[in-house]
Design an enzyme around this catalytic site. Structure first.
Site, short mmCIF file in Angstrom:
data_model
loop_
_atom_site.label_atom_id
_atom_site.label_comp_id
_atom_site.label_asym_id
_atom_site.label_seq_id
_atom_site.Cartn_x
_atom_site.Cartn_y
_atom_site.Cartn_z
N CYS A 94 -10.54 -3.67 -4.13
CA CYS A 94 -9.41 -4.44 -4.83
C CYS A 94 -10.19 -5.64 -5.14
CB CYS A 94 -8.70 -4.62 -3.51
SG CYS A 94 -7.64 -3.30 -3.17
N CYS A 121 -4.09 0.77 -2.45
CA CYS A 121 -3.99 -0.55 -1.84
C CYS A 121 -3.14 -1.54 -2.57
CB CYS A 121 -5.21 -1.57 -1.74
SG CYS A 121 -6.65 -0.63 -1.02
N ASN A 153 0.84 -1.24 -0.11
CA ASN A 153 0.12 0.02 -0.02
C ASN A 153 0.88 1.32 -0.03
OD1 ASN A 153 0.59 -0.85 2.61
ND2 ASN A 153 -1.20 0.25 3.63
N GLU A 160 0.19 5.34 0.70
CA GLU A 160 -0.24 6.30 1.11
C GLU A 160 0.05 7.68 0.75
OE1 GLU A 160 -1.03 5.46 5.45
OE2 GLU A 160 -2.12 3.75 4.95
N CYS A 220 -10.19 -5.28 0.46
CA CYS A 220 -11.13 -4.40 0.54
C CYS A 220 -12.15 -4.71 -0.63
CB CYS A 220 -10.73 -3.10 0.33
SG CYS A 220 -10.26 -2.21 -0.82
N GLU A 235 -2.98 -4.70 -3.14
CA GLU A 235 -3.37 -5.57 -4.05
C GLU A 235 -3.50 -4.80 -5.80
OE1 GLU A 235 -4.70 -4.99 -1.17
OE2 GLU A 235 -5.81 -6.41 -0.21
N1 THU Z 1 -5.29 -1.58 2.41
C1 THU Z 1 -4.77 -2.25 1.35
O1 THU Z 1 -3.65 -2.10 1.10
N2 THU Z 1 -5.50 -3.35 0.88
C2 THU Z 1 -6.68 -3.59 1.41
O2 THU Z 1 -7.31 -4.36 0.77
C3 THU Z 1 -7.34 -2.78 2.50
C4 THU Z 1 -6.68 -1.64 3.01
C5 THU Z 1 -4.61 -0.41 2.92
C6 THU Z 1 -5.00 0.76 2.61
C7 THU Z 1 -4.50 1.96 3.45
O3 THU Z 1 -3.13 2.35 3.44
C8 THU Z 1 -4.31 1.04 4.68
O4 THU Z 1 -4.60 -0.38 4.34
C9 THU Z 1 -5.56 1.25 5.67
O5 THU Z 1 -6.78 1.38 5.21
#
Ligand code: THU
Length: 136
Positions: free
Chosen positions: A92, A58, A47, A49, A89, A60
């Protein structure tokens, strides 16, 4: 054509490694992902940010977009690693469906390598896909 055997332990360890590279400056929640493509390649993602929070991508989707941008058209397995075994999520899951079949195995792992196996169809039942667009 023979199906490539899935080395799921390798896929999981690549996801755990990728998680270490997460840029999770705000949530502190690191995620790593690894996808196996039909041609046998593995692409990883973490991920990433942003100070403008909604721009976060994300793990994925990073892994899948890397694969597609390098010429892959089909994903055949995916591993996701978090501290606590969190699952992909909804956004994704839909992107996974674009490039993977409902029967695709998905390995949900934690950082210690504990994992459970599910499928894309288990995560996203009754999904909408390109097949629905062509159904008249
Ligand atoms: N996140 C992912 O990388 N994948 C997911 O499927 C769920 C959430 C990350 C996004 C963000 O950087 C952190 O997790 C918190 O939501």
């Amino acid at each position: 054509m023979n199906k490539l055997t899935i080395n799921h332990e390798l896929l999981i360890s690549r996801a755990i490694e990728a998680r270490e590279r997460a840029y999770a400056a705000y949530s502190k929640y690191k995620v790593g992902a690894a996808v196996l493509t039909e041609d046998g390649r593995i692409f990883t993602g973490c991920n990433v940010e942003n100070a403008v929070y909604p721009l976060t991508l994300c793990a994925e989707r990073v892994a899948i977009f890397k694969a597609v941008s390098e010429g892959a058209t089909q994903i055949t397995a995916m591993a996701v690693a978090t501290a606590n075994g969190g699952t992909p999520c909804g956004s994704c899951r839909q992107v996974m469906r674009e490039f993977g079949d409902p029967s695709m195995p998905v390995y949900i792992a934690d950082v210690r390598g504990n994992y459970r196996e599910t499928t894309l169809g288990g995560l996203l039942p009754d999904s909408f896909s390109v097949k629905d667009l062509s159904a008249e």
